[in-house]
Design a protein around this motif. Sequence first.
Motif, short mmCIF file in Angstrom:
data_model
loop_
_atom_site.label_atom_id
_atom_site.label_comp_id
_atom_site.label_asym_id
_atom_site.label_seq_id
_atom_site.Cartn_x
_atom_site.Cartn_y
_atom_site.Cartn_z
N LEU B 4 6.62 -19.91 -2.51
CA LEU B 4 7.52 -20.54 -1.63
C LEU B 4 8.84 -21.21 -2.38
N SER B 5 8.76 -20.89 -3.81
CA SER B 5 9.97 -21.38 -4.54
C SER B 5 10.95 -20.35 -4.23
N GLY B 6 12.46 -20.91 -3.99
CA GLY B 6 13.47 -19.97 -3.83
C GLY B 6 13.67 -19.99 -2.26
N TRP B 7 12.64 -20.51 -1.32
CA TRP B 7 12.70 -20.75 0.09
C TRP B 7 12.80 -22.07 0.55
N TRP B 8 12.62 -23.15 -0.33
CA TRP B 8 12.82 -24.30 0.12
C TRP B 8 13.89 -24.72 1.12
N ALA B 187 10.87 -14.51 4.98
CA ALA B 187 10.11 -14.75 3.52
C ALA B 187 9.08 -13.74 3.32
N ILE B 188 8.30 -13.38 4.43
CA ILE B 188 7.31 -12.47 4.11
C ILE B 188 7.68 -11.20 3.75
N THR B 189 8.69 -10.64 4.45
CA THR B 189 9.19 -9.20 4.11
C THR B 189 9.41 -9.20 2.47
N VAL B 190 9.94 -10.42 1.89
CA VAL B 190 10.25 -10.50 0.37
C VAL B 190 8.95 -10.71 -0.37
N THR B 191 8.23 -11.58 0.13
CA THR B 191 7.13 -12.23 -1.02
C THR B 191 6.03 -11.37 -0.77
N THR B 196 0.40 -17.80 3.54
CA THR B 196 1.11 -18.66 2.77
C THR B 196 2.33 -19.41 3.54
N MET B 197 3.14 -18.19 4.00
CA MET B 197 4.12 -18.63 4.78
C MET B 197 3.93 -19.28 6.07
N TYR B 198 2.85 -18.73 6.66
CA TYR B 198 2.51 -19.19 8.34
C TYR B 198 2.00 -20.85 8.09
N ILE B 199 1.15 -20.80 6.99
CA ILE B 199 0.50 -22.04 6.82
C ILE B 199 1.72 -23.11 6.72
#
Lengths: 231, 231, 249
Positions: B4-8, B187-191, B196-199
Amino acid sequence: MSFDINLTLESIPRMLGGVGITLQLLVVSGLLGLGLAIILLLMRLSKKPYLDWPAQVYIYVMRGTPILVQIFIIYYGLPQFDWIRSSVFWPILREPMGCAILALSLNTGAYVSEILRGGVLAVDQGLSEAGAALGMSKRHVFIYVKTPIAIRIALPAYSNDVISLQKSTALASTITIADMMGIARNIVAETYAPYEVFVSLAIIYIIFSTGIQKAFGLIEWRLGRYERRNG
Amino acid sequence: MEALSGWWDDYYWGSVVVLKVFVASLFLMVLFGLIGAAAKLSNSPVAQKLAGAYTVVFRGTPEILVILLLYFGSAITLTAIAQVFDPDIKFVDIPPFWAGTFAIAFIVGSYATETFRGAFMGVKPGSIEAARALGMSNFQTFVYIRIPEMWRIALPPFGNHMLSLVKDTALISIIGLNETLFVAKQAITVTGKPFTMYIFVGLIYLAFSTFITMAVMALEAFGKRTTEGAR
Amino acid sequence: MDSAEMPLIEIQQVDKFFGRFQALKQINLEVRKGERIVVCGPSGSGKSTLIRCINRLEAHDSGSIVIDGTELNDKVANIDAVRSEVGMVFQSFNLFPHMTILRNLTIAQRLVRKTPKNEADKVAMHYLERVKIPEQAHKYPIQLSGGQQQRVAIARALCMRPKIMLFDEPTSALDPEMINEVLDVMVDLAREGMTMICVTHEMGFARSVADRVIFMDEGEIVEAAPPAQFFENPENERTRTFLSQILTH
């Protein structure tokens, strides 16, 4: 701007080809959701905190988050974990249909359990007391007095939820399922004619909803015989 | 969780978008709901039929279909209209924000129509008669008697409408609105961490829902301060 | 001491609280077999609470209630034993709306006593005839008048062959012209020797049927006496006030 009637007439049969999938999503999720709802209801009515609280949390989370997010979590999110991919459930969770049905069931189960609970709570307390005074056990009162009346009270709200569920099946198209909505989006992508295709699809869905409403109206009428003086 | 860091930042701005959509669609939803209710309560058969059609159409059509129809359909219409004035224009569209906001306002507004209509009719006729007998004018009766009672009746279902607006915002990501679900996809395409992202998106929406639910509970308590338990 | 002399209902030093509000204060009462008791008093006096404690629809907080030798406490077996001997008629009838009159009368017999269908039906029809409405057996409660519904409610309680009948303001929810048909049934019941405790405002009924009239106020039994003495010569000031309020009209 023109309205291409031919395109409309061609697309309708194609979209109706997806009716089978739409109905599958609706009926299977509806039934599984109903089963889950009854379990949650009994958990909430049990008065035991270790059953009541988890049920409340579950219902709260499912009703507080968008169903699209729930679908994505199950379809896109779960494969992130190795142990999911090697588990016995993987054949179901790998398939879009399996994920869609799972997500829809989990979601509608939460909503319906609250609807059922509203029905049970709305039953006149005097009736339970009359049953108790006659010596009926709590179980007997629940089965023979509360449940029949609660069902009739909850029916209108339940029919609304079934219609909601039907609309939610359209979201299955976002995970590659070829239900009516999915087919429609394909046609639009081919023909660049959103109006013709989407408007006719909307009409199809409206006919569906009206059908569901009428069906429930009939059920309500039949079950409500005891409420009419002319029987 | 380091994913998640970087996406806040992105998620923050995505949440701001959700908030903006909520405010705009809330205003419109109330507007459409009031107009619809007024039409249904009016004496004009035309108005009643139109309002009836409005509710049937938007309650029977899946939300995602309405969003797509409004977005793509309006683009075509507006482009055609613009080309009448300036043939060089290739493409005019509405920003996804407005297409989506209007779409969900229309949909939830059709449910709000019933809520407001029911609230209006739920005011005890006796209160109105008493006001008339005391000589109060129509306007005074409306403001001092009708409205206070109406909003008390409408509040619980209205709270549900507000929750619907928030959750439907996630659907607007489908047409490219950069709210939180849209951010998640990027975010998903990157990480590569869909779960994690959807939750996380789910938690953001849950936070919004919680806030609305608590606000409604506070308002309900405020509304009841004079009618219940005042000893 | 043989059973005819032992009281059927023994209530000793019973208190009952709802939160901080005390609904019953040190109630002492004995009811012998065949006695007819009428309980009256202003609203909030605890009269409903008292009879609801007798069949455990409410639980008393201290003191003891013994019904026909069974102590009324939290034990399910005891509660069931008591409820099989005590019948109750409610102010709002509480007939099961989704069942026919006949099923209203037979369902408890079949579930609680495990009586087979034929016999349960016979018992039901017998009591429907006693309350003079056998022809309504296959109708639904909503199709009957208030007076008829209450008579069905009495028959429903009787089908379980109780030794004691409790009436919680049985005629208060009825239109005036239907009160008598219900009171008539209750008078018949009294004549046959049923032990009855009746909360009611019908003073004519109290005068003609009761063995004892009890006046309750603010959770206490203020006065208890046979009707002649109760109405002509009340001892307590509060009783006199109450009677003057309800009897002048």
